[in-house]
Motif scaffolding. Structure first.
Motif, PDB file in Angstrom:
ATOM      1  N   VAL A 501      24.932 -26.240  -6.624  1.00 46.46           N
ATOM      2  CA  VAL A 501      25.523 -25.769  -7.887  1.00 46.46           C
ATOM      3  C   VAL A 501      24.507 -24.948  -8.645  1.00 46.46           C
ATOM      4  O   VAL A 501      24.808 -23.897  -9.240  1.00 46.46           O
ATOM      5  N   LEU A 502      23.232 -25.448  -8.640  1.00 39.80           N
ATOM      6  CA  LEU A 502      22.180 -24.743  -9.351  1.00 39.80           C
ATOM      7  C   LEU A 502      21.992 -23.352  -8.767  1.00 39.80           C
ATOM      8  O   LEU A 502      21.888 -22.363  -9.499  1.00 39.80           O
ATOM      9  N   GLY A 503      21.984 -23.269  -7.428  1.00 39.54           N
ATOM     10  CA  GLY A 503      21.828 -21.951  -6.808  1.00 39.54           C
ATOM     11  C   GLY A 503      22.997 -21.049  -7.141  1.00 39.54           C
ATOM     12  O   GLY A 503      22.817 -19.856  -7.420  1.00 39.54           O
ATOM     13  N   MET A 504      24.216 -21.611  -7.101  1.00 40.14           N
ATOM     14  CA  MET A 504      25.401 -20.787  -7.410  1.00 40.14           C
ATOM     15  C   MET A 504      25.391 -20.363  -8.865  1.00 40.14           C
ATOM     16  O   MET A 504      25.798 -19.235  -9.201  1.00 40.14           O
ATOM     17  N   SER A 505      24.926 -21.248  -9.794  1.00 42.76           N
ATOM     18  CA  SER A 505      24.879 -20.902 -11.217  1.00 42.76           C
ATOM     19  C   SER A 505      23.955 -19.731 -11.420  1.00 42.76           C
ATOM     20  O   SER A 505      24.264 -18.779 -12.170  1.00 42.76           O
ATOM     21  N   GLN A 506      22.832 -19.755 -10.786  1.00 39.73           N
ATOM     22  CA  GLN A 506      21.886 -18.651 -10.906  1.00 39.73           C
ATOM     23  C   GLN A 506      22.488 -17.365 -10.337  1.00 39.73           C
ATOM     24  O   GLN A 506      22.342 -16.288 -10.921  1.00 39.73           O
ATOM     25  N   ALA A 507      23.156 -17.472  -9.182  1.00 39.80           N
ATOM     26  CA  ALA A 507      23.800 -16.280  -8.620  1.00 39.80           C
ATOM     27  C   ALA A 507      24.901 -15.763  -9.549  1.00 39.80           C
ATOM     28  O   ALA A 507      25.067 -14.538  -9.718  1.00 39.80           O
ATOM     29  N   LEU A 508      25.685 -16.676 -10.203  1.00 40.38           N
ATOM     30  CA  LEU A 508      26.776 -16.265 -11.101  1.00 40.38           C
ATOM     31  C   LEU A 508      26.217 -15.573 -12.339  1.00 40.38           C
ATOM     32  O   LEU A 508      26.750 -14.552 -12.806  1.00 40.38           O
ATOM     33  N   ALA A 509      25.095 -16.101 -12.858  1.00 39.40           N
ATOM     34  CA  ALA A 509      24.500 -15.470 -14.054  1.00 39.40           C
ATOM     35  C   ALA A 509      24.035 -14.073 -13.725  1.00 39.40           C
ATOM     36  O   ALA A 509      24.233 -13.123 -14.500  1.00 39.40           O
ATOM     37  N   ALA A 510      23.421 -13.878 -12.548  1.00 43.03           N
ATOM     38  CA  ALA A 510      22.963 -12.546 -12.143  1.00 43.03           C
ATOM     39  C   ALA A 510      24.154 -11.611 -11.998  1.00 43.03           C
ATOM     40  O   ALA A 510      24.089 -10.432 -12.356  1.00 43.03           O
ATOM     41  N   ALA A 511      25.299 -12.116 -11.477  1.00 44.36           N
ATOM     42  CA  ALA A 511      26.498 -11.287 -11.303  1.00 44.36           C
ATOM     43  C   ALA A 511      27.049 -10.852 -12.664  1.00 44.36           C
ATOM     44  O   ALA A 511      27.496  -9.716 -12.840  1.00 44.36           O
ATOM     45  N   HIS A 512      27.040 -11.797 -13.670  1.00 46.76           N
ATOM     46  CA  HIS A 512      27.506 -11.427 -15.002  1.00 46.76           C
ATOM     47  C   HIS A 512      26.639 -10.331 -15.591  1.00 46.76           C
ATOM     48  O   HIS A 512      27.141  -9.409 -16.229  1.00 46.76           O
ATOM     49  N   ARG A 560      35.091 -12.731  -6.448  1.00 41.57           N
ATOM     50  CA  ARG A 560      35.643 -13.648  -5.423  1.00 41.57           C
ATOM     51  C   ARG A 560      34.686 -14.796  -5.156  1.00 41.57           C
ATOM     52  O   ARG A 560      35.100 -15.936  -4.983  1.00 41.57           O
ATOM     53  N   GLU A 561      33.387 -14.442  -5.124  1.00 37.62           N
ATOM     54  CA  GLU A 561      32.413 -15.516  -4.884  1.00 37.62           C
ATOM     55  C   GLU A 561      32.426 -16.504  -6.028  1.00 37.62           C
ATOM     56  O   GLU A 561      32.316 -17.713  -5.821  1.00 37.62           O
ATOM     57  N   ILE A 562      32.586 -15.935  -7.291  1.00 36.62           N
ATOM     58  CA  ILE A 562      32.643 -16.820  -8.447  1.00 36.62           C
ATOM     59  C   ILE A 562      33.839 -17.725  -8.351  1.00 36.62           C
ATOM     60  O   ILE A 562      33.761 -18.929  -8.627  1.00 36.62           O
ATOM     61  N   ALA A 563      34.970 -17.161  -7.956  1.00 35.75           N
ATOM     62  CA  ALA A 563      36.178 -17.973  -7.830  1.00 35.75           C
ATOM     63  C   ALA A 563      35.963 -19.052  -6.779  1.00 35.75           C
ATOM     64  O   ALA A 563      36.356 -20.208  -6.956  1.00 35.75           O
ATOM     65  N   ALA A 564      35.274 -18.656  -5.660  1.00 36.36           N
ATOM     66  CA  ALA A 564      35.032 -19.641  -4.591  1.00 36.36           C
ATOM     67  C   ALA A 564      34.091 -20.720  -5.081  1.00 36.36           C
ATOM     68  O   ALA A 564      34.265 -21.905  -4.807  1.00 36.36           O
ATOM     69  N   VAL A 565      33.110 -20.279  -5.882  1.00 33.58           N
ATOM     70  CA  VAL A 565      32.162 -21.268  -6.420  1.00 33.58           C
ATOM     71  C   VAL A 565      32.862 -22.192  -7.379  1.00 33.58           C
ATOM     72  O   VAL A 565      32.629 -23.401  -7.369  1.00 33.58           O
ATOM     73  N   GLU A 566      33.720 -21.616  -8.232  1.00 34.26           N
ATOM     74  CA  GLU A 566      34.433 -22.471  -9.164  1.00 34.26           C
ATOM     75  C   GLU A 566      35.294 -23.462  -8.420  1.00 34.26           C
ATOM     76  O   GLU A 566      35.380 -24.637  -8.800  1.00 34.26           O
ATOM     77  N   ALA A 567      35.954 -22.985  -7.353  1.00 40.09           N
ATOM     78  CA  ALA A 567      36.787 -23.903  -6.567  1.00 40.09           C
ATOM     79  C   ALA A 567      35.943 -24.999  -5.944  1.00 40.09           C
ATOM     80  O   ALA A 567      36.300 -26.178  -5.919  1.00 40.09           O
ATOM     81  N   GLU A 568      34.734 -24.588  -5.386  1.00 42.08           N
ATOM     82  CA  GLU A 568      33.857 -25.592  -4.751  1.00 42.08           C
ATOM     83  C   GLU A 568      33.350 -26.572  -5.784  1.00 42.08           C
ATOM     84  O   GLU A 568      33.266 -27.764  -5.536  1.00 42.08           O
ATOM     85  N   LEU A 593      30.506 -27.090 -16.265  1.00 41.43           N
ATOM     86  CA  LEU A 593      29.391 -27.470 -15.393  1.00 41.43           C
ATOM     87  C   LEU A 593      28.552 -26.258 -15.044  1.00 41.43           C
ATOM     88  O   LEU A 593      27.312 -26.311 -15.071  1.00 41.43           O
ATOM     89  N   LEU A 594      29.267 -25.070 -14.878  1.00 33.13           N
ATOM     90  CA  LEU A 594      28.535 -23.846 -14.580  1.00 33.13           C
ATOM     91  C   LEU A 594      27.797 -23.374 -15.811  1.00 33.13           C
ATOM     92  O   LEU A 594      26.662 -22.892 -15.730  1.00 33.13           O
ATOM     93  N   ASP A 595      28.467 -23.446 -17.018  1.00 34.56           N
ATOM     94  CA  ASP A 595      27.806 -23.014 -18.241  1.00 34.56           C
ATOM     95  C   ASP A 595      26.599 -23.901 -18.531  1.00 34.56           C
ATOM     96  O   ASP A 595      25.546 -23.460 -18.969  1.00 34.56           O
ATOM     97  N   HIS A 596      26.767 -25.230 -18.175  1.00 34.14           N
ATOM     98  CA  HIS A 596      25.685 -26.179 -18.429  1.00 34.14           C
ATOM     99  C   HIS A 596      24.459 -25.844 -17.605  1.00 34.14           C
ATOM    100  O   HIS A 596      23.336 -25.878 -18.092  1.00 34.14           O
ATOM    101  N   HIS A 597      24.683 -25.466 -16.378  1.00 36.86           N
ATOM    102  CA  HIS A 597      23.560 -25.144 -15.498  1.00 36.86           C
ATOM    103  C   HIS A 597      23.165 -23.682 -15.594  1.00 36.86           C
ATOM    104  O   HIS A 597      22.067 -23.330 -15.190  1.00 36.86           O
ATOM    105  N   GLY A 598      24.061 -22.813 -16.081  1.00 45.36           N
ATOM    106  CA  GLY A 598      23.738 -21.392 -16.163  1.00 45.36           C
ATOM    107  C   GLY A 598      22.986 -21.021 -17.413  1.00 45.36           C
ATOM    108  O   GLY A 598      22.356 -19.987 -17.458  1.00 45.36           O
ATOM    109  N   ALA A 599      23.083 -21.849 -18.486  1.00 51.21           N
ATOM    110  CA  ALA A 599      22.426 -21.509 -19.738  1.00 51.21           C
ATOM    111  C   ALA A 599      20.938 -21.373 -19.560  1.00 51.21           C
ATOM    112  O   ALA A 599      20.325 -20.413 -20.016  1.00 51.21           O
ATOM    113  N   PRO A 600      20.312 -22.307 -18.920  1.00 54.44           N
ATOM    114  CA  PRO A 600      18.858 -22.119 -18.756  1.00 54.44           C
ATOM    115  C   PRO A 600      18.533 -20.863 -17.990  1.00 54.44           C
ATOM    116  O   PRO A 600      17.559 -20.201 -18.292  1.00 54.44           O
ATOM    117  N   ALA A 601      19.357 -20.531 -17.026  1.00 49.71           N
ATOM    118  CA  ALA A 601      19.082 -19.315 -16.235  1.00 49.71           C
ATOM    119  C   ALA A 601      19.235 -18.085 -17.096  1.00 49.71           C
ATOM    120  O   ALA A 601      18.447 -17.139 -16.975  1.00 49.71           O
TER     121      ALA A 601
END
Length: 606
Positions: A501-512, A560-568, A593-601
């Protein structure tokens, strides 16, 4: 207490010493038995010593009497053939210090005896001496050759022919080749006597003149000739010989006896420097023998060797027998000369070659020596040897009894010291049995010690096991343990999901961030006046547009990756019962859960 190694070694040493002592005792017993047997046999032989000696002496006397009867008849016949009417010869046999003694006499008409040498004339002495030489040559079993120097010197001239007829007849019957030296004229005597004569004087060199030799078998034994080279009065002269009686005659002082001196030098070793002719360096005597061979003797004064004996083949080469050359130097006659020709002194008497100065043969010898010479080769000689052997054995038996009894006493004394061996053996056997029992007990004790050590080790292991059992007693039961295990496995799964989740959160923040940057780009590029510049700008815009399209494509992929991550994330949250896999807090919305882990990133990116 187990026996010490020193004690065990000492016990083994005692046993080895005991075994050696027993071996010594057994050897002494065997020696004692052997000594007792030897002493008994020796005493038994000594007990019959007198009877055996008497038997052998009687047998010897009987054998000698038989021989002497033949000798008396022969000697009487020879004497009367030469000296008709002479008294008969009598041979008396007696004992002299245990040895047979022979007296040679003539018997008077009244039965009394006269000594041949002391009581009669030289004619009888010469005849008897010649006959005794013939008998000794035959009885000795040696070479059948006889050389007589002036054996007829005391015989009347009218009886000389009879003397030589007797000699010729006896030599023919006995197969003896004879050479006689005489100053009588022996020609015209008849018979087969071969006569050679001395011619010339020693100063000019003596020659020998005689008839041609009679042909005889080359392989037959006997001497064919005697050749003297630079021997006293002879420069180079040859005396031819026949198989019977040969005579060399001539005046006195012409060198007749030189032949006899030469023969004595060859066969008896009686050679002096005076044998060499004056002015010569070497004296040589050559004797023709059977098979065409030649026996050669050389005397060379002041040289080494002074005498040389050699046997030569018909071609002159030195004969070789058994790989050895028959050529020997020295002063003593080589053994092979006596072996090949059988001419040597018998009982230290010159039987074959008579000396002119000592014409009497055997008559002047002691009676015991006469008996010994005339008994050679006969049963009397064997019996005499048996008697000598018996006496020697008796002497040895007395020594055996004397020394054996002393040794037997010493052996018995030594054996007495070994009487305590059986008791010592029993004591050592008992000690060995005790040592064996002690060793067995020691082995059992060692086994018990091992068992005790193993038991103590087992007790220590049991105590450790009980401590571990007490420690494990407070642990939950199997069901709880299974639950804890399941929870541990789940915690480990949540940790892995948290990391994902932590890795995906970091990837999602970079995508945003990339999406926000792309949204600020203009839709179209502004118009430009300079067409060149515009073209370049248009090309840049086209490239930019292509980049925008690519970014949009990537943005779609990111969405799509974000959607897949959200689903996972939603699946993970559902799997964790609505809790955060990293902190375990309640999560009602997966996006939180993503916002919680993405904020620090995001804070780290800003």
């Amino acid at each position: 207490m187990p026996p010490s190694p020193e004690g065990a070694h000492a016990l083994e040493r005692l046993f080895r010493m005991l075994e050696r002592a027993e071996g010594r005792r057994d050897a002494l017993r065997q020696r004692r038995d052997a000594l007792e047997q030897e002493i008994a046999l020796a005493k038994g032989r000594l007990a019959v010593r007198g009877e055996v000696e008497a038997f052998l002496e009687d047998a010897q006397a009987e054998a000698s009497r038989r021989n002497l009867a033949h000798f008396e008849t022969l000697l009487t016949a020879l004497v009367r053939d030469v000296l008709p009417g002479e008294k008969p010869v009598a041979l008396e046999l007696s004992n002299e210090r245990g040895l047979a003694a022979l007296d040679i006499c003539v018997r008077r008409p009244d039965g009394t005896l006269e000594d041949v040498l002391e009581d009669n004339g030289g004619a009888l002495t010469n005849v008897v001496g010649m006959a005794l030489r013939l008998i000794a040559v035959v009885k000795a079993g040696v070479g059948r050759f006889l050389a007589l120097d002036e054996a007829d010197c005391w015989i009347a001239p009218e009886r000389v022919p009879a003397f030589y007829r007797v000699l010729e007849d006896g030599a023919a019957r006995l197969g003896v080749q004879c050479l006689v030296i005489s100053h009588h004229d022996l020609s015209g005597f008849g018979g087969r006597l071969q006569v050679c004569r001395i011619d010339g004087a020693p100063a000019e060199g003596v020659a020998i003149i005689g008839p041609d030799p009679e042909p005889w078998d080359a392989a037959a034994p006997g001497f064919r000739f005697i050749r003297l080279t630079d021997v006293q009065g002879y420069r180079d002269a040859t005396l031819t010989l026949g198989p019977g009686v040969n005579a060399l005659v001539g005046p006195n002082n012409r060198g007749k006896s030189t032949i006899v001196r030469a023969l004595r030098a060859v066969f008896y070793g009686e050679a002096r420097d005076s044998l060499v002719r004056a002015g010569a360096k070497t004296a040589t005597v050559e004797i023709g023998v059977a098979g065409g061979r030649t026996l050669r003797f050389s005397r060379q004064p002041r040289r080494t060797p002074v005498n040389i004996w050699s046997l030569h083949e018909s071609d002159g080469s030195v004969a070789v027998e058994n790989g050895a050359r028959l050529e020997t130097g020295g002063r003593a006659v080589p053994e092979w000369v006596g072996q090949y020709f059988g001419i040597a002194k018998v009982e230290d008497l010159d039987v074959h070659v008579a000396h002119q100065k000592f014409p009497v043969f055997l008559l002047g010898e002691p009676p015991s020596r006469r008996s010994a010479v005339l008994s050679i080769g006969q049963e009397a000689g064997y019996l005499r040897d048996m008697l000598a052997i018996h006496r020697e054995r008796c002497t040895r038996d007395m020594g055996v009894v004397r020394t054996g009894e002393r040794e037997l006493i010493a052996v018995e004394t030594t054996l007495a010291a070994f009487e305590g061996l059986p008791a010592l053996t029993a004591d050592l056997d008992a000690a060995r049995a005790k040592a064996a029992a002690l060793a067995a007990a020691t082995a059992r004790l060692d086994g018990l010690r091992d068992c005790a050590e193993r038991l103590a080790a087992a007790r220590r292991g049991l105590a450790q096991a009980q401590g571990r059992a007490a420690a494990f007693a407070g642990l939950p039961g199997p069901e709880r343990l299974a639950e804890l295990t399941l929870e541990v496995e789940r915690s480990r799964g949540r940790a892995r999901l948290g990391e994902q989740v932590l890795g995906m959160s970091q990837a999602l923040a970079a995508a945003h961030h990339r999406q926000a940057a792309l949204a600020e780009l203009p839709e179209r590029a502004p118009a430009l006046g300079d067409t060149g510049a515009l073209q370049r700008a248009a090309a840049g815009l086209a490239a930019l547009r292509a980049g925008v399209e690519q970014a949009r494509g990537r943005l779609g992929t990111v969405n799509r990756e974000i959607a897949a991550v959200e689903a996972e994330i939603a699946r993970i949250v559902d799997g964790t019962g609505g809790r955060c896999p990293t902190c375990g807090g309640a999560v009602d919305d997966p996006l939180r859960l993503l916002d919680h882990h993405g904020a620090p990133a995001q804070e780290a990116a800003a």
